[in-house]
Motif scaffolding. Structure first.
Motif, PDB file in Angstrom:
ATOM      1  N   HIS A 197      65.867   4.203  77.667  1.00 39.71           N
ATOM      2  CA  HIS A 197      65.754   3.230  78.761  1.00 39.71           C
ATOM      3  C   HIS A 197      65.233   3.908  80.015  1.00 39.71           C
ATOM      4  N   GLY A 198      63.982   4.294  79.964  1.00 39.06           N
ATOM      5  CA  GLY A 198      63.391   5.000  81.089  1.00 39.06           C
ATOM      6  C   GLY A 198      62.323   4.171  81.779  1.00 39.06           C
ATOM      7  N   VAL A 199      61.430   4.863  82.441  1.00 34.72           N
ATOM      8  CA  VAL A 199      60.390   4.211  83.218  1.00 34.72           C
ATOM      9  C   VAL A 199      59.493   3.340  82.330  1.00 34.72           C
ATOM     10  N   GLY A 200      59.156   3.867  81.164  1.00 34.30           N
ATOM     11  CA  GLY A 200      58.274   3.124  80.270  1.00 34.30           C
ATOM     12  C   GLY A 200      58.865   1.784  79.887  1.00 34.30           C
ATOM     13  N   PHE A 201      60.156   1.770  79.572  1.00 33.28           N
ATOM     14  CA  PHE A 201      60.849   0.540  79.186  1.00 33.28           C
ATOM     15  C   PHE A 201      60.838  -0.463  80.340  1.00 33.28           C
ATOM     16  N   GLN A 202      61.161   0.020  81.536  1.00 31.66           N
ATOM     17  CA  GLN A 202      61.202  -0.883  82.696  1.00 31.66           C
ATOM     18  C   GLN A 202      59.825  -1.443  82.999  1.00 31.66           C
ATOM     19  N   LEU A 203      58.806  -0.580  82.892  1.00 32.22           N
ATOM     20  CA  LEU A 203      57.441  -1.037  83.155  1.00 32.22           C
ATOM     21  C   LEU A 203      57.024  -2.091  82.132  1.00 32.22           C
TER      22      LEU A 203
END
Lengths: 546, 307
Positions: free
Chosen positions: B257-263
């Motif tokens: 659940h990092g930046v990629g997921f949020q983006l």
């Protein structure tokens, strides 16, 4: 610049050390996903789109939580779909318009507050008030005074509370509707009608961070976007107590990963088997794969605001298109039988008594390429010589079935260009074009029921100017029959009237029914007694952990 | 040096504004985000208007951008549709992605440079050919194939690792995802180092160092490697930004659940505030990493001076 080289070596040494310790720890990773403490079910979850408030949650991920956290006046039986009394002692009416509700005493919220008539009236008033931006506000639209608290044109609201709601005693309140609606009590099982504790109004932000309800579970911790830990509420007064110690809802970035985790034994329950795994699910899981009907129907809607689709004779073209689609083959090859060819505009979960009538669509939904071609020619041919079926390309793998439908139509008409798919980049843009009435041809329409009533499959979708009548189909005859059905107190007669309305819809082919959708789930050997209800949400409180 | 840094920092300003404005325009071109908020049904018009007002979507685009940028300078990145502050999302997402990036960069530095030095010194030998072949394979296989394969083999078949990373995402669970994320860059680092080493091995200063009778180890680390690292450092520096932003695939596969997921969520739900906020921070990371790389040149090669 001596330091630099030293720093570099230090970094490398650290990296090696890290890699070494980390490699040693790898074995420990396996136990991490399983149960911590006894009897906890771990289940896949998606990040809810909206804040978790009963009247603001309109998608299935948030709905799961509300289903565990709240109990309303009614609750739908997971097997039959019948609305049974839950918190309601009784709901009485003599004219299908004025209702007196008596709430059972002895119920509490998990923070100790009592659940009484006021808990319901306050919650409903909150949900209906425009200033609170609740996305399910329209559920309260049948209650008298809704137009004052929620003016349709968005102008200033003139009342904060619904005039149709009155608390008449600690455990009684009355509801006055703005039209006759005999099955209104049966709608009260929907989460939007849940009661709310005073704590919700006193400190809204704190409540949102950790919602408090009156259901069999309480929220132990909620790390937004990653995991919600729900635990059994030991003092829960209801009969449907949790059979497990709790449920950990873990957010997955991709349901394929959730499925992989289930296979690896790190997860107990996946309630959305990815389309790409449907082929293997049966052999991977055996009896632990569930594929049961849900209250979801997929249709193709038409833009009736476009003259080309609304002129005389077009009903033949629409029926012809319906007959050109080989539903049987598409559901089998593309959906691996997780969908069933539709033969009416409702869903099998309603049951015969509830209004589902297999074959109501009749010939019009039966695959017959020759007849299809004849009908379309009789009706004056396809507008512009071609149909474009619009769908959103970002989620839900709609491309596959739209292409298959088009293939089926093209084969029937012996014309490679008769039907093409028209992908639209994002769901938001797709909805945008629909609400602005910009569709030039048929477009995909899905409907997930709010409550298991035939009314819910017809009125919101096909009644003149109804909230989800995206194609703007209109028929005075249909409207009249729906009104009559709503006023009818005898359920069997009401269902009959709704089915007559459905026949009107069929004869004009206001929308092509495609297929009923199933809920699919898989679970691990650790758990048992897993089932999906008609909303394709697992019945969490009945899951047993071995 | 000070003046150089200041000049570089000033150059960042137009890049920063340009990048954010572009993202802002691109997200807005996609249509009305409120339309998608109510699922397959239409939001009732009154609530939709109200929501649009709340998120400032009823104002003209330039005004939205101005307000947004104004707020950003006070540390307010706005609110996502689910009611969470974007800063809150960042606080949970960035540490995870930074950890993942650190693991990936360490792999690049340790394995990439080591392999590069080894093959560069042994050009044409079997080791060299072997590594070249392996890196070719790694470069040509897409990340999601490597990721899914490793997940299936190590996670499900052999049970060495957990196929998904827990929400806390500690370093030890990020090793395999980090390796997957680093794999392609790692191959490039190996090849860059190899070429650079092989080239500089015949340079005058190396010959001099050898002639002075310096031990081989010292010749390689102090003279040869240091000079050969300039292109490698450039590559790794720019890769930091690319890894953080490009982690979408890896993060999806391993449930990070990092930046990629949020983006990804932000783009899918067309959440302007989330997308623009995260991209803004990524742009900053990219710019700072580039500045650091440029400054590192002087450390590696003292002949490079900044006026």
């Amino acid at each position: 610049m001596r330091g630099a080289t030293h720093a570099r070596w230090a970094a490398c040494a650290a990296a090696v050390a890290l890699a070494a310790t980390a490699c040693g720890d790898d074995g420990g990773g396996d136990s991490g996903g399983g149960g911590d403490g006894s009897g906890i079910v771990s289940s896949s979850w998606g990040d809810p789109q909206n804040p978790l408030e009963p009247a603001n949650t309109n998608e299935v991920q948030g709905g799961k939580v509300l289903d565990m956290l709240f109990r309303g006046l009614k609750r739908y039986d997971a097997k039959t779909g019948k609305a049974n009394d839950m918190l309601a002692e009784k709901i009485e009416t003599s004219d299908s318009q004025n209702f007196t509700v008596t709430v059972k005493s002895g119920w509490k919220f998990s923070n100790g507050e009592a659940v009484d008539a006021k808990s319901f009236v306050d919650a409903w008033n909150y949900g209906a008030s425009l200033k609170n931006n609740q996305k399910n506000a329209y559920f309260f639209g049948y209650i008298d005074g809704y137009d004052k608290t929620h003016p349709e044109d968005g102008s200033k609201q003139t009342a904060d509370t619904l005039s149709g709601l009155k608390v008449t005693g600690p455990n009684t309140f009355t509801v006055k509707l703005n039209q006759k609606f005999s099955t209104f009590p049966d709608t009260l099982g929907y989460a939007a009608f849940s009661p709310l504790p005073q704590a919700f109004f006193d400190d809204h932000a704190a409540w949102l961070n950790k919602p408090v309800g009156n259901g069999p579970y309480t929220i132990d911790s909620y790390a937004k976007g990653s995991v919600m830990k729900m635990r059994e509420w030991v003092q829960y007064p209801g009969e449907d107590k949790a059979q497990n110690g709790g449920v950990d809802l873990k957010v997955y970035t991709d349901n394929n990963t959730a499925y992989t985790d289930l296979m690896a034994g790190n997860l107990d329950l996946v309630d959305d088997v990815p389309a790409s795994q449907l082929k293997n699910a049966k052999s991977d899981l055996g009896d632990r794969y569930i594929n049961t009907p849900a209250g979801i129907i997929q249709t193709l809607a038409f833009p009736f605001y476009d003259k080309a689709w609304d002129k005389d004779g077009m009903e033949k073209v629409r029926t012809g298109l319906s007959r050109a689609i080989d539903r049987e083959q598409i559901t089998e090859t593309i959906f691996q039988k997780t969908r069933t060819p539709a033969s009416d505009w409702t869903s099998p979960v309603l049951g015969e008594a509830g209004g589902f009538k297999e074959g109501l669509c009749g010939d019009a939904c039966e695959y017959d390429p020759d007849e299809a071609k004849k009908l379309i020619e009789e009706g004056g041919g396809l507008p512009g010589g071609q149909v474009k079926i619009s769908y959103n390309a970002d989620t839900g793998s709609h491309k596959e079935w739209v292409d298959a439908v088009c293939n089926s139509v093209n084969n029937a008409l012996d014309n490679d260009k008769a039907c093409v798919g028209n992908p639209i980049g994002t769901f938001a843009d797709f909805r945008n074009q629909i609400t602005q009435s910009k569709m030039s041809g048929p477009f995909r329409a899905g409907w997930q029921m709010d409550y298991p009533l035939i009314q819910n499959f017809l009125q919101p979708l096909y009644y003149t100017n109804a909230s989800s009548n995206d194609g703007k189909w209109t028929s005075a005859e249909f409207d009249k029959l729906v009104n009559e059905a709503n006023a009818e107190t005898d359920q069997a007669k009401a269902v009959d009237l709704f089915q007559q309305a459905e026949e009107v819809l069929r004869d004009d082919m206001g929308a092509i029914p495609l297929w009923y959708q199933n809920g699919s789930a898989g679970y691990s050997q650790r758990v048992s007694n897993v089932a999906l209800n008609q909303f394709s949400v697992p019945v969490y409180n009945e899951i047993k952990v071995s | 040096m000070g003046r150089y840094v200041i000049r570089r920092l000033l150059q960042m300003i137009p890049v920063f504004f340009g990048a954010t404005l572009l993202i802002f325009l691109m997200v807005n071109v996609m249509g009305d985000p409120i339309a998608g908020l109510c699922g397959d049904r239409q939001c009732d018009p009154a609530t939709a208007t109200q929501l649009r007002k709340e998120f400032g979507l009823d104002k003209p685009l330039w005004q939205q951008y101005a307000t947004y940028m104004g707020n950003v300078f006070t540390g307010d990145f706005g609110t996502a549709f689910n009611g969470q502050e974007v800063t809150e999302l960042m606080a949970s997402a960035f540490p995870v992605t930074i950890r993942l990036t650190i693991v990936a960069i360490l792999f690049e530095i340790v394995i990439g440079i080591t392999l590069g030095v080894v093959t560069g010194l042994r050009r044409g030998r079997p080791v060299d050919t072997g590594v070249l072949l392996v890196t070719l394979v790694v470069i040509s296989v897409p990340t999601f194939v490597t990721g899914l394969l490793l997940q299936l083999l190590l996670g499900v078949e052999w049970g060495w690792i957990s196929p998904s990373v827990s929400p806390e995402a500690p370093f030890d669970e990020l090793i395999v995802p980090g390796l997957v994320l680093a794999s392609v860059s790692l191959a490039y680092v190996t090849r860059l180092t190899r070429t650079s080493i092989a080239e500089n091995r015949r340079a005058d200063y190396v010959r001099t160092a050898v002639a002075k009778g310096l031990p081989r180890r010292r010749v390689i680390t102090r003279h040869l490697l240091r000079n050969s690292l300039i292109p490698v450092v450039t590559f790794i520096g720019t890769d930091i930004g690319a890894l953080m932003g490009g982690a979408i695939v890896t993060e999806r596969i391993f449930n990070i659940h990092g930046v990629g997921f949020q983006l990804y969520q932000g783009i899918l739900r067309q959440n302007t505030q989330t997308v623009v906020g995260f991209v803004t921070v990524l742009v900053l990371v990219f710019l700072v990493a580039n500045l650091l790389v440029d400054l590192l040149y002087a450390v590696l090669d003292p002949r490079i001076r900044y006026a």
